[in-house]
Design a protein around this motif. Sequence first.
Motif, short mmCIF file in Angstrom:
data_model
loop_
_atom_site.label_atom_id
_atom_site.label_comp_id
_atom_site.label_asym_id
_atom_site.label_seq_id
_atom_site.Cartn_x
_atom_site.Cartn_y
_atom_site.Cartn_z
N TYR B 151 0.83 -1.22 0.00
CA TYR B 151 0.00 0.00 0.00
C TYR B 151 0.86 1.26 0.00
CZ TYR B 151 -4.21 -2.66 1.37
OH TYR B 151 -5.24 -3.52 1.42
N THR B 152 1.91 1.22 0.80
CA THR B 152 2.73 2.43 0.89
C THR B 152 3.62 2.58 -0.33
OG1 THR B 152 4.29 1.18 2.22
CG2 THR B 152 2.75 2.60 3.40
N ILE B 153 3.77 1.51 -1.12
CA ILE B 153 4.59 1.60 -2.33
C ILE B 153 3.76 2.14 -3.49
CG2 ILE B 153 6.00 0.31 -3.97
CD1 ILE B 153 7.26 0.33 -1.30
N VAL B 154 2.60 1.50 -3.73
CA VAL B 154 1.86 1.89 -4.92
C VAL B 154 1.14 3.22 -4.77
CG1 VAL B 154 1.56 -0.45 -5.78
CG2 VAL B 154 -0.13 0.51 -4.24
N THR B 155 1.09 3.75 -3.54
CA THR B 155 0.50 5.08 -3.41
C THR B 155 1.55 6.17 -3.57
OG1 THR B 155 0.72 4.87 -1.03
CG2 THR B 155 -1.43 4.39 -1.96
N LYS B 156 2.78 5.74 -3.84
CA LYS B 156 3.82 6.69 -4.24
C LYS B 156 3.85 6.68 -5.77
CE LYS B 156 5.32 7.11 0.08
NZ LYS B 156 4.03 6.75 0.67
N PRO B 157 4.57 7.63 -6.37
CA PRO B 157 4.54 7.64 -7.85
C PRO B 157 5.36 6.50 -8.46
CG PRO B 157 5.57 9.62 -6.96
CD PRO B 157 5.31 8.74 -5.82
N VAL B 158 5.15 5.29 -7.97
CA VAL B 158 5.90 4.14 -8.46
C VAL B 158 5.12 3.52 -9.62
CG1 VAL B 158 6.72 1.86 -7.86
CG2 VAL B 158 6.91 3.69 -6.22
N ARG B 159 5.80 3.33 -10.75
CA ARG B 159 5.17 2.69 -11.89
C ARG B 159 5.21 1.19 -11.67
NH1 ARG B 159 5.78 8.07 -11.81
NH2 ARG B 159 4.82 9.05 -13.61
N PRO B 160 4.18 0.48 -12.13
CA PRO B 160 4.14 -0.97 -11.90
C PRO B 160 5.41 -1.68 -12.40
CG PRO B 160 2.11 -0.23 -12.95
CD PRO B 160 2.99 0.95 -12.87
N GLY B 161 5.91 -1.18 -13.52
CA GLY B 161 7.11 -1.80 -14.08
C GLY B 161 8.30 -1.70 -13.15
N GLU B 162 8.34 -0.62 -12.39
CA GLU B 162 9.47 -0.43 -11.49
C GLU B 162 9.47 -1.45 -10.36
OE1 GLU B 162 9.84 4.36 -12.28
OE2 GLU B 162 8.60 3.63 -10.66
N ILE B 163 8.26 -1.84 -9.94
CA ILE B 163 8.16 -2.85 -8.89
C ILE B 163 8.73 -4.17 -9.40
CG2 ILE B 163 6.53 -4.17 -7.49
CD1 ILE B 163 4.74 -1.71 -7.45
N VAL B 164 8.38 -4.51 -10.64
CA VAL B 164 8.87 -5.77 -11.23
C VAL B 164 10.38 -5.68 -11.47
CG1 VAL B 164 8.69 -7.28 -13.23
CG2 VAL B 164 6.65 -6.20 -12.31
N LEU B 165 10.79 -4.60 -12.10
CA LEU B 165 12.20 -4.44 -12.46
C LEU B 165 13.09 -4.39 -11.22
CD1 LEU B 165 13.53 -4.24 -15.18
CD2 LEU B 165 13.57 -1.77 -14.96
N GLY B 166 12.62 -3.64 -10.21
CA GLY B 166 13.38 -3.52 -8.97
C GLY B 166 13.61 -4.87 -8.33
N ARG B 167 12.55 -5.67 -8.28
CA ARG B 167 12.67 -7.01 -7.70
C ARG B 167 13.67 -7.85 -8.50
NH1 ARG B 167 9.32 -5.06 -4.75
NH2 ARG B 167 8.07 -6.11 -3.20
N VAL B 168 13.50 -7.85 -9.83
CA VAL B 168 14.37 -8.70 -10.66
C VAL B 168 15.83 -8.29 -10.47
CG1 VAL B 168 14.93 -9.38 -13.01
CG2 VAL B 168 12.56 -9.20 -12.33
N ILE B 169 16.07 -6.98 -10.49
CA ILE B 169 17.45 -6.51 -10.35
C ILE B 169 17.98 -6.83 -8.96
CG2 ILE B 169 18.90 -4.46 -10.27
CD1 ILE B 169 17.26 -3.30 -12.52
N GLY B 170 17.17 -6.56 -7.94
CA GLY B 170 17.62 -6.78 -6.56
C GLY B 170 17.98 -8.24 -6.32
N PHE B 171 17.06 -9.12 -6.67
CA PHE B 171 17.31 -10.53 -6.40
C PHE B 171 18.43 -11.07 -7.28
CE2 PHE B 171 12.72 -10.46 -4.94
CZ PHE B 171 13.10 -10.36 -3.61
N SER B 172 18.53 -10.53 -8.50
CA SER B 172 19.65 -10.98 -9.35
C SER B 172 20.97 -10.56 -8.74
CB SER B 172 19.52 -10.39 -10.75
OG SER B 172 18.35 -10.86 -11.36
N LEU B 173 21.00 -9.37 -8.15
CA LEU B 173 22.25 -8.92 -7.52
C LEU B 173 22.60 -9.84 -6.35
CD1 LEU B 173 21.99 -5.03 -7.57
CD2 LEU B 173 23.59 -6.47 -8.80
N VAL B 174 21.59 -10.18 -5.55
CA VAL B 174 21.84 -11.10 -4.43
C VAL B 174 22.38 -12.42 -4.97
CG1 VAL B 174 20.74 -12.44 -2.61
CG2 VAL B 174 20.08 -10.07 -2.96
#
Lengths: 307, 601
Positions: B151-174
């Motif tokens: 809730y606190t993420i999507v009520t910020k100006p976060v585009r849906p793609g950024e949620i997907v991309l951020g996860r993919v990049i973050g977990f790939s880095l790990v």
Amino acid sequence: MSATTEAAQAAAPSTPAAPEAIVQTRSLSKTYRDFWGRQKVRALKPLDLEVHRGEIFGLLGPNGSGKTTTIKLLLGLLFPTTGKALVFGKDSSDVSKNERIGYLPEESYLYRFLNAEETLDFYGRLFDMPAEVRKRRTQELIDMVGLNWAKRRQLKEYSKGMTRRIGLAQALINDPELIVLDEPTTGLDPIGTREMKDLIIKLRDEGKTVLMCSHLLADVQDVCDRIAILYQGELKELGRVDSLLKVDEVTEVRARGLSEEAKSEIREVIQRHQGELLSLDNPSTTLEELFLRIVRESEERPGARPQ
Amino acid sequence: MVVETEIIPFFEWLQLAVPFFLTVAVAVAVFALAASYLICAVRYGPLAGGDVVYRVVTTSIKEILQISPRRVFALAWLAIQESVRRRVLVVFAVFLAILLFAGWFLDNSSHDAGKLYLSFVLTATTYLVLLLALFLSVFSIPNDVKSRTIYTIVTKPVRPGEIVLGRVIGFSLVGTVVLLVMGISSYIFVFRSVNHTHEVVLLDDPELVEELPEGERFRTTTEQEHRHVIFEDADGNLATDFRNSHWHPISAEDSPEGTTYSVSPPEGTFTARVPIYGKLSFLDRAGRPASKGVNTGSEWMYRSFIEGGSAAAAIWRFPGITRERFPPEEFPDGIPFEMTLRVFRTYKGDVERGIPGSYVIRNPDKPDIQSSEQIFVAREFYTDRKFIPFELEDEKGNKLDLFEDLVSDGKLELAVKCLDPAQYFGMAQADVYLKADDAPFAMNFVKGYLSIWTQMVLVTGFGVMFSTFLNGAVAMIATLAAIIMGFFTKFVTDVATETVSGGGPIEALIRLLTQKNLVSPLEDTLGNRVAQLLDEGVMFVMVRMGYILPNFRQFDSSDYVANGYNIPWDLALQNLVATFGYLAAVFVAGFFFMKTREVAK
């Protein structure tokens, strides 16, 4: 009603002739369906509302009356079944409206493994704020909500009130024009409640628009300029708090330092005018007032038992 | 090593892959649009439905263009924090435990210890890292939805793609960091486990002389259950023989007390051979050209067999043989080639003894010009290392120059025959190759880990994509299904295109239940016809699935490293580009699923 809120309300700007609508709903409704598309609950029946710039608007109603559903529809967390929700004239599904919104959810749904600084910095980055701005804003807000002493502690160690404060700070990180507060005072102690209410009024005085929902009537009465009462997903009442609450046939007289004779004279005057005397006695203060006074005095003279 | 599909040069591949990718992308997009319109038309009516689809598509294009790197990295950072909180480090402990047990149970005296250790660590790393990627990626978004932190993420100006991309990049880095640590520790583990040295045994060492058999006086002590004989080459350098896939250089130092010898660590255990593969063709038992040899009954048609004692032969035609490629200064013994032939025995005989065969080097244009027959002994699972000398002799004893007489237009042929009648040699194209070079092993090791990395990134991408619209457990099953399907893409496509006999899945089920064989046609009953009709529909979908799902087997090149072959850059680059192609597709799919879902309940 406390002195501060009274003063603040008196100073509130009178509504201009054609107020700018920040939030608009046009026959907005929401029906929850199950997996097969069968209707489960009509959470919100077609609703038309407007929230104007610079006012504190309260959505009031018992649990399950559709307050939170309305807010979620406005923020785009839910999609309307029919109708439209407009914020700043933009459709609620438009992400860019969020640039100017601050939202404090019912419970502060924050990442418990981050500390206060990290939390605010993270949400700052979601607003695409550059590092220096984030740093300054983070410190300002941490000072404002009084969590400087705990800013390096993970949120999972926070008490409910502290979580609420950091949640509020999170909602204000972008210096929003519209602040949406879902049950802002739940989980707060009387001091916290008072501070929250003072802050809401302060935000309004800074020219921001506040939309809050609550089932705590006292809170709504204390701060809201206008309210809408929802019951079972339907709008039941809408208007200014002072006019809604005004009881025309009752007159209240409050005075200080009256003698017993003066009181009996007043009784006579009422009788002479065929009025009905409802009560004439010493008022008791509210528990809130008493509690706040005790705390204030204890802070001034630690160790002593308040008089 | 098995090389089932030929690796084509990267740019040639790219010219095929890009149009293919675009075609599939357009097809999927059209299908998705049509499906979305149908759903919206049912829900909102035909006109309003079209409007909804149009608006979603136009805002989506805008939102994809508005992606902010700062927000993406903030979300990636969050994903990393979440991984750390979810005790990713436990994976290291598990890996360490695996290595410790491996240290007990793996046999470093095996005849190819390097391969044993390498394939072990590579497999262990692959499974652990893929599991990690799976678990990290599929639970993240569903957990956020469940705990409502979203809730606190999507009520910020976060585009849906950024949620997907951020996860993919973050977990790939790990995953990258985990893989890096595992890679380094594996490298050290493998090297230290296989590493050993010997002492030189001399006649004048009275204590050790007792142990020596008659006639041998110069060799090494036994370590890891083997010992070497020591040779002196033409330049007077000492070295051991090649045993257990390695040899040791030996240095001698003269001093007044006598000569002291020291044996260096093993060499040749870890190699990255660069092979030049030829085109394989056959001669049948009468000596007529044939595209295939004999099938000895194996369902796997990878290898073909030639009959012994007949005119049957397997001929490899190698390209790119030039004096510049193989200068005699660098290849003093000639062009090295390696041969790993299968042996199929029609009678058992002495299994320890190999089967004799012969090979000739010949001119591809003038097959009459050929070297004299060279005899060798083929043993199962054993790689014969031989040389094609620059100076050869034909049958009559005439001198032949390799480049002048035998190489024609840069090509050279090698023909193998089996000499033992009633026995067979089996071969595939990749079983005989010229060894052009040895690439640095460390680089090859890195390339091997790069192939694991691409798989890890793919799993992460698919996991995150599925988790945008499924809950954690279901997303995990969906991702697993995609991976398993991906492993069998080739088989799925083969079934769907009827390359393998037995019909489609429903027909195959009927055959299974009625105990029919795979080849005879089904009876012409109504039920069977309905089944076959349904199969056609299923197979239509299967073929399309085969286009979409990643062929995981193609991405796994750890076999190359374990078997000591250089991973061609062509292959590594192809896999890397394909991975990013898939990531792009997964991102777009995840974007739409995220955008069109209600986050709140």
